[in-house]
Design an enzyme around this catalytic site. Structure first.
Site, mmCIF file in Angstrom:
data_model
loop_
_atom_site.group_PDB
_atom_site.id
_atom_site.type_symbol
_atom_site.label_atom_id
_atom_site.label_comp_id
_atom_site.label_asym_id
_atom_site.label_seq_id
_atom_site.Cartn_x
_atom_site.Cartn_y
_atom_site.Cartn_z
ATOM 1 N N LYS A 196 0.846 -1.224 -0.012
ATOM 2 C CA LYS A 196 -0.017 0.078 -0.041
ATOM 3 C C LYS A 196 0.816 1.173 0.093
ATOM 4 C CE LYS A 196 -1.818 -0.843 4.078
ATOM 5 N NZ LYS A 196 -1.171 -2.127 4.605
ATOM 6 N N ARG A 222 -8.851 0.741 9.663
ATOM 7 C CA ARG A 222 -8.420 -0.683 9.786
ATOM 8 C C ARG A 222 -9.402 -1.504 10.754
ATOM 9 N NH1 ARG A 222 -2.127 0.320 9.300
ATOM 10 N NH2 ARG A 222 -1.066 -1.747 9.481
ATOM 11 N N ARG A 258 11.815 -6.790 4.859
ATOM 12 C CA ARG A 258 11.828 -5.426 5.156
ATOM 13 C C ARG A 258 12.284 -5.334 6.449
ATOM 14 N NH1 ARG A 258 5.952 -2.709 5.029
ATOM 15 N NH2 ARG A 258 5.764 -3.167 6.994
ATOM 16 N N ARG A 292 12.692 -1.969 10.964
ATOM 17 C CA ARG A 292 11.492 -1.297 11.811
ATOM 18 C C ARG A 292 11.209 -2.316 12.986
ATOM 19 N NH1 ARG A 292 6.169 -0.242 8.027
ATOM 20 N NH2 ARG A 292 5.342 -1.573 10.015
ATOM 21 N N ARG A 330 0.372 -9.143 13.569
ATOM 22 C CA ARG A 330 -0.265 -8.260 12.782
ATOM 23 C C ARG A 330 -1.326 -8.751 11.524
ATOM 24 N NH1 ARG A 330 5.119 -6.000 11.309
ATOM 25 N NH2 ARG A 330 4.395 -4.665 9.738
HETATM 26 P P1 AMP Z 1 1.786 0.230 9.151
HETATM 27 O O1 AMP Z 1 2.894 0.831 8.878
HETATM 28 O O2 AMP Z 1 0.449 0.797 8.482
HETATM 29 O O3 AMP Z 1 1.782 -1.254 9.003
HETATM 30 O O4 AMP Z 1 1.397 0.424 10.819
HETATM 31 C C1 AMP Z 1 2.340 0.106 11.845
HETATM 32 C C2 AMP Z 1 1.545 0.036 13.180
HETATM 33 O O5 AMP Z 1 0.945 1.234 13.394
HETATM 34 C C3 AMP Z 1 0.391 -1.061 12.984
HETATM 35 O O6 AMP Z 1 1.068 -2.252 13.265
HETATM 36 C C4 AMP Z 1 -0.552 -0.360 14.195
HETATM 37 O O7 AMP Z 1 0.169 -0.911 15.442
HETATM 38 C C5 AMP Z 1 -0.082 0.943 14.058
HETATM 39 N N1 AMP Z 1 -1.231 1.696 13.332
HETATM 40 C C6 AMP Z 1 -1.193 2.195 11.953
HETATM 41 N N2 AMP Z 1 -2.382 2.557 11.310
HETATM 42 C C7 AMP Z 1 -3.195 2.192 12.377
HETATM 43 C C8 AMP Z 1 -4.802 2.231 12.331
HETATM 44 N N3 AMP Z 1 -5.486 2.842 11.422
HETATM 45 N N4 AMP Z 1 -5.346 2.008 13.541
HETATM 46 C C9 AMP Z 1 -4.663 1.256 14.524
HETATM 47 N N5 AMP Z 1 -3.212 1.150 14.646
HETATM 48 C C10 AMP Z 1 -2.653 1.698 13.614
#
Ligand code: AMP
Length: 187
Positions: free
Chosen positions: A13, A88, A127, A133, A144
């Site tokens: 994404k 989400r 990654r 990360r 996740r």
């Molecule tokens: P991402 O980079 O989008 O994979 O987000 C990394 C982490 O941030 C996720 O595993 C969640 O812990 C938190 N996070 C990001 N976006 C959201 C969301 N919309 N709702 C809740 N937690 C989020």
């Protein structure tokens, strides 16, 4: 134009959002990036978010909904935006509906990136090695993906019923996938 890029962690994404905004000038809004920046800056938000993120859990809905509402109201978003990693949960999707309604905006497309599970795990582990990360470790990756199936997958149905969902295979080169996005979104 208002878009959502939906998909599991590792579905591409963020990469596709960056390519799309370079072409169109839309703004990318990534809740994950906003939260990682807050963690790095050591803010109150960052401290609160870190414990959830490191475990691979979702940050509470109220926190991310607040972040999104504030961000969408900023002037640069008037030219249109791509939401990457938000919503989400169904609760987040409903909150987004009311934020957009308040602002007189509508969603144009929800692009759903489809990638087989074993490919997602392979990418996330890769990654982890490249970017370091802190949430890209095997336990967090497993969690996740579980959270995605339980909380985020119902959004596919939610947006399908609204007639907004566009399916895109997220397997292939980034250029090929970008062409598919272009085809479903029309720009
Ligand atoms: P991402 O980079 O989008 O994979 O987000 C990394 C982490 O941030 C996720 O595993 C969640 O812990 C938190 N996070 C990001 N976006 C959201 C969301 N919309 N709702 C809740 N937690 C989020």
């Amino acid at each position: 134009m208002q878009l959502i890029f939906l998909g599991a962690p590792g579905a591409g994404k963020g990469t596709q959002a960056k390519i799309f905004l370079e072409r169109t000038g839309l703004v990318q809004i990534s809740t994950g990036e906003i939260l990682r920046n807050a963690v790095a800056a050591g803010t109150e938000l960052g401290k609160k978010a870190k414990e959830f993120m490191d475990k691979g859990e979702l940050v509470p809905d109220a926190v991310v909904i607040g972040i999104i509402e504030q961000r969408i109201r900023e002037p640069d978003c008037a030219k249109g935006f791509i939401l990457d990693g938000f919503p989400r949960t169904i609760e987040q999707a409903q909150a987004l509906d009311s934020i957009l309604a308040k602002l007189g905006l509508a969603l144009d497309h929800v692009v759903n990136f489809e990638v087989p599970e074993e490919e997602l795990v392979r990418r996330l582990l890769g990654r982890a090695a490249e970017e370091g990360r802190s949430d890209d470790n095997p336990d967090s990756i497993r969690k996740r993906l579980e959270v995605f199936h339980e909380k985020t997958k119902p959004l596919i149905d939610y947006y399908e019923k609204k007639g907004k969902l566009r399916h895109v295979s997220g397997v292939g080169s980034t250029t090929e996938i970008a062409e598919r996005v272009k085809a479903v979104v029309g720009v």
